[in-house]
Design a protein around this motif. Structure first.
Motif, PDB file in Angstrom:
ATOM      1  N   SER A   1      15.110 -11.007   4.646  1.00 37.20           N
ATOM      2  CA  SER A   1      13.748 -10.747   4.178  1.00 37.20           C
ATOM      3  C   SER A   1      12.911 -12.014   4.142  1.00 37.20           C
TER       4      SER A   1
ATOM      5  N   GLN B   1      11.004  -2.903   2.286  1.00 34.90           N
ATOM      6  CA  GLN B   1      12.246  -2.318   1.810  1.00 34.90           C
ATOM      7  C   GLN B   1      11.993  -1.102   0.917  1.00 34.90           C
TER       8      GLN B   1
ATOM      9  N   ASP C   1      11.619  -3.848   7.196  1.00 31.43           N
ATOM     10  CA  ASP C   1      12.662  -4.426   6.362  1.00 31.43           C
ATOM     11  C   ASP C   1      13.411  -3.303   5.669  1.00 31.43           C
TER      12      ASP C   1
HETATM   13 MG   LIG Z   1      16.027  -8.192   2.034  1.00 32.00          MG
END
Ligand SMILES: [Mg+2]
Ligand SMILES: Nc1ncnc2c1ncn2[C@@H]1O[C@H](COP(=O)(O)OP(=O)(O)OP(=O)(O)O)[C@@H](O)[C@H]1O
Length: 354
Positions: free
Chosen positions: A49, A106, A188
């Motif tokens: 990330s 995410q 992500d």
């Molecule tokens: Mg991550």
């Protein structure tokens, strides 16, 4: 000839913490080509990330780019580049984010505003970046919702995020990401919070968008099964570094790094005796504030050589597309074969079918 979209060289990123500097990304080299998908895979905390947020210019206050370059290539002429690592946050927001590079985070809830209808959230960026009128933006928002597979798009425009299921919210987030026609989409781990069938649908959706628009995709995941489904190129990260990199064929049919072997052995194998427990790589990722001497993977590596505890291995080039950072590739190293379980799977040629 393939056209380049993004070239990252020697990227080093660190955080200043009360316990000292934390080197989250170390000497990362990555290439992304037009219309292709680059998957970044690795355990939690490996720097996936941080790498992509750095590309997007999303840096926290204690974060710094220590070195390296992130070249964004123009769509018209790949030799016409901008080094994103040199742009201010403001320049990134004005010139790059959304319109050239967009990101799906995410957790979809963190990128949606709970107090605003999804219609408004979709229209906002298009009005600002594409200078559309409200009516034009509305029309395009409905078309985008339809494109990402949301039925009753007109009605859904008036919904708030909490009125949608997790899978639908993720579709909305993807619609927002592609709304201003970016040429690079960074995802992500867009599927981890979703159940397996919905995960598969979201992956299909992203691939479908890629086919229709020719967008380049950077896809982050923990899951090699997902990598096999979506990737053209794969970068395996460990402790902030790319430890193996190659085409999806290189990585799945000729893996060279013991960490990659470990990740593969942890994938469910339909042919394995089901009474056998799934393999897990022993130990835990290193403390990034205090990396051990040598290769940070050495303490968990059954194939570690003496050299691994002394000096971090350099990157060995295996072919034009394939490289790995392991002393096993040094000419002085003993010959080591991948574990039997991995060789059996390669032999059956089924790893890449996910
Ligand atoms: Mg991550
Ligand atoms: N704001 C911050 N301050 C200090 N350290 C940070 C900060 N953000 C991330 N880190 C550290 O940087 C390292 C890399 O984190 P990153 O979020 O990139 O991992 P990741 O590979 O994305 O993991 P995951 O799979 O869990 O999402 C970790 O050691 C993390 O603790």
């Amino acid at each position: 000839m393939k056209q380049k979209a993004l070239t990252i060289r020697d990227l080093c990123v660190s955080f200043q913490t009360s316990a000292g500097p934390l080197r989250a990304v170390r000497h990362v080299d990555l290439d992304l080509y037009r219309g292709e998908t680059l998957a970044i895979v690795g355990e939690s905390g490996s720097g996936k990330s941080v790498t992509v947020k750095t590309i997007m210019g999303i840096l926290s206050n204690n974060q710094r780019i220590d070195s390296g370059s992130i070249l964004y290539h123009s769509v018209e002429d790949e030799t016409d580049t901008i080094d994103l690592s040199k742009l201010s946050r403001r320049e990134m927001r004005r010139k790059i984010n959304g319109t050239h590079i967009a990101m799906v985070f995410q957790d979809p809830m963190t990128s949606l505003d709970p107090t605003m209808t999804i219609g408004m959230q979709l229209m906002e960026g298009m009005i600002y970046h594409l200078k559309l009128t409200k009516a034009q933006a509305r029309q395009r928002a409905i078309a985008l919702l339809e494109m990402v597979g949301i039925t009753d798009a007109q009605k859904r425009m008036k919904n708030y995020p909490h009125q949608l299921s997790g899978g639908m919210r993720q579709r909305v987030v993807i619609a927002i990401a592609i709304s201003c026609n970016p040429d690079i989409l960074i995802c992500d781990e867009p599927t981890t919070a979703l159940d397996v069938t919905i995960q598969a649908k979201i992956l299909e959706l992203i691939q479908d968008i890629q086919k229709k628009t020719g967008i380049s995709v950077v896809f982050i995941t923990h899951d090699l099964g997902v990598v096999a489904k979506v990737a053209d190129y794969v970068a395996v990260m460990y402790a902030g570094r790319i430890v193996e990199k190659g085409t999806v064929q290189d990585i799945f049919y000729d893996p060279r790094h013991p960490y990659t072997w470990g990740l593969m052995a942890s994938m469910p194998d339909i042919h394995a005796d089901s009474s056998q427990r799934l393999y897990t790589i022993p130990g835990t990722p290193p403390n990034m504030l205090n990396l051990p001497q040598g290769d940070p993977f050495a303490p968990r590596n059954a194939y570690a050589l003496e050299a691994d505890f002394v000096e971090e291995p350099p990157i060995f080039q295996i072919s034009e597309t394939h490289s790995a950072a392991t002393w096993l590739l040094d000419s002085r190293a003993p010959h080591v074969e991948p574990p039997q379980a991995i060789k059996a799977r390669i032999g059956r040629k089924e790893i890449s079918h996910g």
